[in-house]
Design a protein around this motif. Structure first.
Motif, PDB file in Angstrom:
ATOM      1  N   PRO A  88      -3.792  -1.140  -4.268  1.00  0.00           N
ATOM      2  CA  PRO A  88      -3.394  -2.518  -3.979  1.00  0.00           C
ATOM      3  C   PRO A  88      -4.615  -3.412  -3.771  1.00  0.00           C
ATOM      4  N   ALA A  89      -4.513  -4.650  -4.199  1.00  0.00           N
ATOM      5  CA  ALA A  89      -5.623  -5.598  -4.064  1.00  0.00           C
ATOM      6  C   ALA A  89      -5.926  -5.871  -2.594  1.00  0.00           C
ATOM      7  N   GLU A  90      -4.903  -5.953  -1.781  1.00  0.00           N
ATOM      8  CA  GLU A  90      -5.089  -6.254  -0.359  1.00  0.00           C
ATOM      9  C   GLU A  90      -4.479  -5.138   0.475  1.00  0.00           C
ATOM     10  N   MET A  91      -5.305  -4.462   1.261  1.00  0.00           N
ATOM     11  CA  MET A  91      -4.799  -3.369   2.076  1.00  0.00           C
ATOM     12  C   MET A  91      -4.769  -3.701   3.557  1.00  0.00           C
TER      13      MET A  91
ATOM     14  N   CYS B 238     -18.957  10.919   4.802  1.00  0.00           N
ATOM     15  CA  CYS B 238     -18.025   9.808   4.997  1.00  0.00           C
ATOM     16  C   CYS B 238     -18.800   8.598   5.505  1.00  0.00           C
ATOM     17  N   LEU B 239     -18.790   7.528   4.737  1.00  0.00           N
ATOM     18  CA  LEU B 239     -19.583   6.340   5.055  1.00  0.00           C
ATOM     19  C   LEU B 239     -18.871   5.365   5.968  1.00  0.00           C
ATOM     20  N   GLU B 240     -17.583   5.135   5.708  1.00  0.00           N
ATOM     21  CA  GLU B 240     -16.823   4.170   6.507  1.00  0.00           C
ATOM     22  C   GLU B 240     -15.333   4.434   6.367  1.00  0.00           C
ATOM     23  N   ILE B 241     -14.587   4.026   7.393  1.00  0.00           N
ATOM     24  CA  ILE B 241     -13.140   4.248   7.411  1.00  0.00           C
ATOM     25  C   ILE B 241     -12.450   2.974   7.878  1.00  0.00           C
ATOM     26  N   THR B 242     -11.372   2.626   7.192  1.00  0.00           N
ATOM     27  CA  THR B 242     -10.507   1.522   7.605  1.00  0.00           C
ATOM     28  C   THR B 242      -9.127   2.100   7.890  1.00  0.00           C
ATOM     29  N   ARG B 243      -8.597   1.811   9.074  1.00  0.00           N
ATOM     30  CA  ARG B 243      -7.231   2.249   9.393  1.00  0.00           C
ATOM     31  C   ARG B 243      -6.281   1.138   8.952  1.00  0.00           C
ATOM     32  N   ILE B 244      -5.368   1.480   8.061  1.00  0.00           N
ATOM     33  CA  ILE B 244      -4.370   0.531   7.578  1.00  0.00           C
ATOM     34  C   ILE B 244      -3.208   0.462   8.565  1.00  0.00           C
TER      35      ILE B 244
ATOM     36  N   PHE C 116       0.823  -1.203   0.000  1.00  0.00           N
ATOM     37  CA  PHE C 116       0.000   0.000   0.000  1.00  0.00           C
ATOM     38  C   PHE C 116       0.861   1.259   0.000  1.00  0.00           C
ATOM     39  N   GLU C 117       1.919   1.256   0.772  1.00  0.00           N
ATOM     40  CA  GLU C 117       2.804   2.416   0.830  1.00  0.00           C
ATOM     41  C   GLU C 117       3.470   2.663  -0.518  1.00  0.00           C
ATOM     42  N   GLY C 118       3.835   1.594  -1.230  1.00  0.00           N
ATOM     43  CA  GLY C 118       4.422   1.731  -2.561  1.00  0.00           C
ATOM     44  C   GLY C 118       3.452   2.357  -3.547  1.00  0.00           C
ATOM     45  N   ALA C 119       2.173   1.995  -3.459  1.00  0.00           N
ATOM     46  CA  ALA C 119       1.155   2.563  -4.349  1.00  0.00           C
ATOM     47  C   ALA C 119       1.008   4.061  -4.104  1.00  0.00           C
ATOM     48  N   LEU C 120       1.129   4.492  -2.859  1.00  0.00           N
ATOM     49  CA  LEU C 120       1.010   5.916  -2.541  1.00  0.00           C
ATOM     50  C   LEU C 120       2.294   6.691  -2.850  1.00  0.00           C
TER      51      LEU C 120
END
Length: 190
Positions: free
Chosen positions: A95-98, A159-165, A3-7
């Motif tokens: 990314p497919a999996e975060m 804002c509907l939902e949040i996921t903390r990575i 995920f960090e690489g994608a950003l």
């Protein structure tokens, strides 16, 4: 962390490639753009493109490319759209999996790496993935990209939902400075 690489994105912008890719963008087809600016840092923006009355391309309320024009390439006219200066990569891939876990809006703090889903007419449903940033003055609020997650202790209604990575300090991405209050005379406070 993938995920960090994608950003992080590419070291150089491929403006010519993005012009052609934006020229081929179609209504109704989801798209992902990597954005980067000083205020919000790097963030992935995914949603269905909206075309303004001036024919700019907007995803999640953010103008990502201008109106279409024709350019001669390889003996053919090709539709192109100039990317906005904050666009680092298009098309970009999330990314497919975060991973991560759902969190309450008010539990997101400055520096947390999050993925948040929003819904707003006329942009529809869109997702922003990036580092959350907070205000440094009296009215507390936290954003991801340009969208508010919570303000003054209340959840942002769009804002509907949040996921903390990853929590602040648990990832290697650059954390932008806290938002500053800009006064009428152009000075900052806080």
């Amino acid at each position: 962390m993938e995920f960090e690489g994608a950003l992080a994105g590419p070291s150089r912008r491929d403006v010519a490639g993005m012009k052609a890719a934006f020229g081929a963008i179609e209504a109704g087809e989801p798209a992902t753009v990597l954005m980067r600016d000083d205020r919000n840092g790097s963030y992935l923006l995914t949603g269905v493109p909206y075309f303004t009355a001036l024919h700019d391309v907007v995803i999640g309320g953010v103008i990502v490319a201008g109106k279409a024009a024709n350019e001669r390439r390889d003996d053919a006219d090709v539709a192109i759209r100039k990317p906005e200066r904050d666009v680092r990569q298009f098309p970009a891939e999330a990314p497919a999996e975060m991973g991560g876990e759902p969190v309450a809006h008010v539990d997101v703090a400055h520096g947390d790496l999050v993925v948040a889903a929003f819904e707003q007419h006329p942009y529809g449903r869109f997702v922003i993935a990036g580092v959350a940033t907070a205000a440094s003055y009296d009215e507390p609020f936290v954003t991801v990209g340009p969208w508010i997650l919570h303000s003054g202790g209340d959840d942002a209604e769009r804002c509907l939902e949040i996921t903390r990575i990853a929590a602040s300090g648990e990832h290697t991405l650059k954390v932008p400075a806290r938002h500053q209050l800009v006064l009428d005379d152009g000075q900052t406070a806080g």
